[in-house]
Design an enzyme around this catalytic site. Structure first.
Site, PDB file in Angstrom:
ATOM      1  CB  CYS A   1      17.632   2.234  25.972  1.00  0.00           C
ATOM      2  SG  CYS A   1      18.490   3.788  25.748  1.00  0.00           S
TER       3      CYS A   1
ATOM      4  NE  ARG B   1      16.908   9.604  32.519  1.00  0.00           N
ATOM      5  CZ  ARG B   1      15.744  10.244  32.656  1.00  0.00           C
ATOM      6  NH1 ARG B   1      15.239  10.430  33.849  1.00  0.00           N
ATOM      7  NH2 ARG B   1      15.105  10.681  31.601  1.00  0.00           N
TER       8      ARG B   1
ATOM      9  CG  HIS C   1      17.658   1.074  21.403  1.00  0.00           C
ATOM     10  ND1 HIS C   1      16.401   1.088  21.969  1.00  0.00           N
ATOM     11  CD2 HIS C   1      18.262   2.223  21.777  1.00  0.00           C
ATOM     12  CE1 HIS C   1      16.244   2.215  22.650  1.00  0.00           C
ATOM     13  NE2 HIS C   1      17.357   2.912  22.545  1.00  0.00           N
TER      14      HIS C   1
ATOM     15  N   GLY D   1      12.798   4.219  25.405  1.00  0.00           N
ATOM     16  CA  GLY D   1      11.819   5.301  25.329  1.00  0.00           C
ATOM     17  C   GLY D   1      12.285   6.405  26.247  1.00  0.00           C
ATOM     18  CD  GLU D   2      11.853  10.629  29.584  1.00  0.00           C
ATOM     19  OE1 GLU D   2      12.958  10.959  30.065  1.00  0.00           O
ATOM     20  OE2 GLU D   2      10.831  10.480  30.273  1.00  0.00           O
ATOM     21  CB  SER D   3      13.693   5.939  32.141  1.00  0.00           C
ATOM     22  OG  SER D   3      14.415   7.110  32.437  1.00  0.00           O
TER      23      SER D   3
ATOM     24  CD  GLU E   1      15.015  -2.071  21.030  1.00  0.00           C
ATOM     25  OE1 GLU E   1      15.988  -2.764  21.388  1.00  0.00           O
ATOM     26  OE2 GLU E   1      14.776  -0.952  21.509  1.00  0.00           O
TER      27      GLU E   1
ATOM     28  CB  ILE F   1      18.880   6.264  20.629  1.00  0.00           C
ATOM     29  CG1 ILE F   1      19.178   5.464  19.350  1.00  0.00           C
ATOM     30  CG2 ILE F   1      18.010   7.490  20.324  1.00  0.00           C
ATOM     31  CD1 ILE F   1      17.957   4.777  18.762  1.00  0.00           C
ATOM     32  NE  ARG F   2      17.977  12.769  25.236  1.00  0.00           N
ATOM     33  CZ  ARG F   2      17.011  13.061  26.103  1.00  0.00           C
ATOM     34  NH1 ARG F   2      15.783  12.683  25.876  1.00  0.00           N
ATOM     35  NH2 ARG F   2      17.285  13.725  27.191  1.00  0.00           N
TER      36      ARG F   2
END
Ligand code: GLN
Length: 206
Positions: A77, A103, A176, A46-48, A178, A134-135
């Site tokens: 991630c 990051r 990822h 997600g966004e850490s 998942e 992904i990023r």
């Protein structure tokens, strides 16, 4: 056995779906009390910074640190960033794994990519693991007690850099698992939870 998925932000639903598929009891975790009944925890991508801020707001930081004393945690991630002890900028971190993270090491969302990794710790180790970035972050530094589980292949960008690591019963992946059908990484985490990992007796839970 019950595996929780931290559900403050990010792709927790995908981890829950895989665990359901594997017939593992699971649940979304947003509050400290929900950690009590768990044997292990996954922190999703997600966004850490957002995950860290929400964890602070929900008073989850200390309970998560306590949880890690005797139960496995796996960060994918953004989850790996949150587990780390350094991301080279100010943001709330759990400071649990002795790794430093770079990051967004591959650029922006449009620079996302898939690549085959060889991961010797997984079952059928000769079978490549299709990893989605992904990023994604890179694991820039690993401490003495941290085992490297996977590196980027020689013919790729950032060749040889670390993208999966383990410190006792803590796991971090830049990618990822998942989001693919390959469940080997989830099974590997479950094997840590079951304490069946016999290549390193220190992984057994008390
Ligand atoms: N770029 C995100 C971060 O730095 C991580 C991206 C992800 O989890 N897919 O937090």
């Amino acid at each position: 056995m019950k595996i929780g998925v931290l559900a403050l932000q990010g792709d927790f639903a995908e981890h829950i779906a895989i665990l359901h598929h594997m017939e593992v009891d699971t649940g979304e975790v947003r509050l400290p009390s929900q950690l009590d009944e768990l044997d292990g925890l996954i922190i999703p991508g997600g966004e850490s910074t957002t995950i860290g801020k929400l964890a602070t707001t929900f008073d989850m930081i200390e309970p998560l640190r306590q949880f890690s004393h005797n139960r496995p945690i796996w960060g994918t991630c953004a989850g790996a960033i949150f587990l780390s002890c350094g991301a080279k900028r100010q943001q709330p971190l759990l400071n649990l794994m002795d790794i430093t993270i770079e990051r967004n090491a591959f650029g922006r969302q449009v620079n996302s990519f898939e690549i085959d990794l060889i991961i010797p710790a997984l079952e059928d180790p000769e079978l490549p693991f299709r990893a989605l970035f992904i990023r994604a972050p890179l694991i820039e530094r690993v401490g003495e007690d941290v085992e490297v589980l996977a590196r980027l292949p020689e013919d790729s960008q950032r060749a040889g850099r670390v993208v999966a690591a383990q410190q006792g019963h803590l796991l971090a992946t830049s990618f990822h698992p998942e989001l693919t059908d390959d469940k080997r990484f989830h099974r590997y985490f479950l094997s840590l939870v079951k304490g069946l990992e016999d290549h390193d007796p220190s992984l057994r839970l008390a």
